[in-house]
Design a protein around this motif. Sequence first.
Motif, short mmCIF file in Angstrom:
data_model
loop_
_atom_site.label_atom_id
_atom_site.label_comp_id
_atom_site.label_asym_id
_atom_site.label_seq_id
_atom_site.Cartn_x
_atom_site.Cartn_y
_atom_site.Cartn_z
N MET B 16 44.40 38.76 61.14
CA MET B 16 43.02 38.31 60.97
C MET B 16 42.03 39.34 61.51
SD MET B 16 40.98 35.05 62.49
CE MET B 16 39.89 35.81 63.67
N TRP B 17 42.32 39.88 62.69
CA TRP B 17 41.33 40.77 63.30
C TRP B 17 41.19 42.08 62.53
CZ3 TRP B 17 37.85 38.43 65.78
CH2 TRP B 17 38.16 37.27 66.50
N SER B 18 42.26 42.57 61.90
CA SER B 18 42.12 43.77 61.09
C SER B 18 41.26 43.46 59.86
CB SER B 18 43.49 44.31 60.67
OG SER B 18 44.15 43.39 59.84
N TRP B 19 41.41 42.25 59.33
CA TRP B 19 40.59 41.82 58.19
C TRP B 19 39.12 41.73 58.59
CZ3 TRP B 19 37.98 37.04 58.00
CH2 TRP B 19 37.45 36.68 56.76
N VAL B 20 38.85 41.15 59.78
CA VAL B 20 37.48 41.07 60.29
C VAL B 20 36.90 42.48 60.46
CG1 VAL B 20 36.05 40.46 62.30
CG2 VAL B 20 37.77 38.84 61.44
N ALA B 21 37.69 43.38 61.07
CA ALA B 21 37.21 44.75 61.31
C ALA B 21 36.96 45.47 59.98
CB ALA B 21 38.22 45.52 62.15
N HIS B 22 37.80 45.21 58.98
CA HIS B 22 37.63 45.85 57.67
C HIS B 22 36.31 45.40 57.04
CE1 HIS B 22 39.66 48.30 54.67
NE2 HIS B 22 39.16 47.53 53.74
N ASN B 79 42.83 51.66 57.12
CA ASN B 79 43.23 50.26 56.99
C ASN B 79 43.28 49.85 55.51
OD1 ASN B 79 43.95 47.75 58.39
ND2 ASN B 79 42.08 46.96 57.42
N GLY B 80 42.44 50.49 54.68
CA GLY B 80 42.49 50.24 53.24
C GLY B 80 43.84 50.64 52.66
N ILE B 81 44.37 51.76 53.13
CA ILE B 81 45.72 52.18 52.70
C ILE B 81 46.74 51.13 53.14
CG2 ILE B 81 47.51 53.95 52.97
CD1 ILE B 81 45.15 54.96 51.37
N ARG B 82 46.55 50.60 54.37
CA ARG B 82 47.46 49.56 54.87
C ARG B 82 47.38 48.30 53.97
NH1 ARG B 82 45.79 45.47 58.18
NH2 ARG B 82 47.42 44.18 59.08
N VAL B 83 46.16 47.93 53.58
CA VAL B 83 45.99 46.77 52.70
C VAL B 83 46.76 46.99 51.39
CG1 VAL B 83 44.31 45.51 51.29
CG2 VAL B 83 43.78 46.04 53.67
N MET B 84 46.66 48.22 50.85
CA MET B 84 47.37 48.51 49.60
C MET B 84 48.87 48.46 49.79
SD MET B 84 45.18 51.39 47.63
CE MET B 84 44.23 52.01 48.99
N LEU B 85 49.35 48.95 50.93
CA LEU B 85 50.79 48.90 51.19
C LEU B 85 51.26 47.44 51.31
CD1 LEU B 85 51.21 51.90 53.64
CD2 LEU B 85 52.12 51.70 51.33
N GLN B 96 53.18 44.66 58.22
CA GLN B 96 51.72 44.74 58.33
C GLN B 96 51.26 44.95 59.77
OE1 GLN B 96 49.35 42.45 59.63
NE2 GLN B 96 50.67 40.71 60.15
N ARG B 97 51.97 44.33 60.73
CA ARG B 97 51.54 44.41 62.13
C ARG B 97 51.75 45.82 62.68
NH1 ARG B 97 53.36 39.20 65.21
NH2 ARG B 97 51.93 38.38 63.63
N VAL B 98 52.94 46.37 62.46
CA VAL B 98 53.18 47.72 62.99
C VAL B 98 52.30 48.73 62.26
CG1 VAL B 98 55.17 48.22 61.51
CG2 VAL B 98 54.97 49.35 63.70
N MET B 99 52.01 48.44 60.97
CA MET B 99 51.14 49.37 60.22
C MET B 99 49.73 49.39 60.80
SD MET B 99 52.17 49.49 56.22
CE MET B 99 51.96 47.75 55.83
N LEU B 100 49.27 48.25 61.36
CA LEU B 100 47.94 48.25 61.98
C LEU B 100 47.93 49.19 63.18
CD1 LEU B 100 45.05 47.29 62.24
CD2 LEU B 100 45.87 45.42 63.67
N TRP B 101 49.00 49.17 63.96
CA TRP B 101 49.05 50.07 65.13
C TRP B 101 49.14 51.52 64.69
CZ3 TRP B 101 46.99 47.96 69.04
CH2 TRP B 101 47.08 46.58 69.21
N ILE B 102 49.82 51.78 63.57
CA ILE B 102 49.84 53.15 63.03
C ILE B 102 48.43 53.56 62.59
CG2 ILE B 102 50.74 54.60 61.17
CD1 ILE B 102 53.33 52.86 61.30
N VAL B 103 47.72 52.62 61.92
CA VAL B 103 46.34 52.89 61.49
C VAL B 103 45.48 53.25 62.71
CG1 VAL B 103 44.23 51.72 60.68
CG2 VAL B 103 46.35 51.52 59.37
N LEU B 104 45.57 52.44 63.76
CA LEU B 104 44.75 52.70 64.94
C LEU B 104 45.12 54.03 65.59
CD1 LEU B 104 44.56 49.10 66.47
CD2 LEU B 104 42.80 50.31 65.18
N GLY B 105 46.42 54.37 65.58
CA GLY B 105 46.85 55.66 66.11
C GLY B 105 46.27 56.81 65.29
#
Lengths: 152, 127
Positions: B16-22, B79-85, B96-105
């Motif tokens: 949810m929070w990645s969606w809010v941030a997007h 994060n858009g790339i993450r959404v597509m993945l 999706q969860r680990v991909m968010l941490w990769i995005v933030l990294g």
Amino acid sequence: MSETTAAPELAAPRAPRNRRSTRTNYELYGWLFMRASGVLLLVLIFGHLYMNLMVGDGINAIDFAFVGGKWSSPLWQTWDLLMLWLAMIHGTNGVRTIINDYAERVGTRVVLKSALYLAFTITVVLGTLVIFTFEPCPAGADPELLASICFP
Amino acid sequence: MPEAPAGTLYRGREGMWSWVAHRVTGFLIFFFLLVHVADTSLVRVSPEAYNAVIGAYKNPIMGLAEAGLVAAIVFHAFNGIRVMLVDFWSSGPRYQRVMLWIVLGLVVVTMAAFLPRHLMNVFGGGH
């Protein structure tokens, strides 16, 4: 407490889902567009930020002469035109979704979306005209402020 | 008081929070885009008019706001790339969860490359 409430109508388990909430596939195309344009925008915008903020003196180098030099090249004209159109459609569709999610009254939605589409039209038309009618070496301008291409 | 909803679809956590941030970053970027096309349009007025307005972007406060804007763009892009993945890769939802941490990294790495250069341009000597 004696009133009886009608039981809600429920579909039978595993009833075929054949109801369609819309007649067209426009929302599907919009969803697909967000993803396709997103990939292109990543490349276009990262390139734009790199050229304008990282190379040379970065933001300090940006002035009329910098824009004049850049838009003398058809590559950057095309780059910026594509970026303008894709970003505006992508962004307008995103804000449209936000309005649909949070503006609950029909009137509010109509007003907000009308303002959004007006801003879209003005910005895209203005930006497109500027890219194509830009004069990098205006007659009578202070030569100090112009790009080197104005002095062959 | 607004009416309390019967239930909520909001589930919290990374999804949810990645969606809010997007959403928030996308909204901010859109409004900057409107301003940015308007200020760039001043090249059609005169070199002096454009240079005066673009000069406003070079003061330190605006320099910091630009760093925030770039961070918002970089997050929205990755994060858009993450959404597509998540949408198109069969194992996307599982990761999706680990991909968010990769995005933030990746955002941190990208900003680490961008910020020193940009902040030197904004604060360093000014030439």
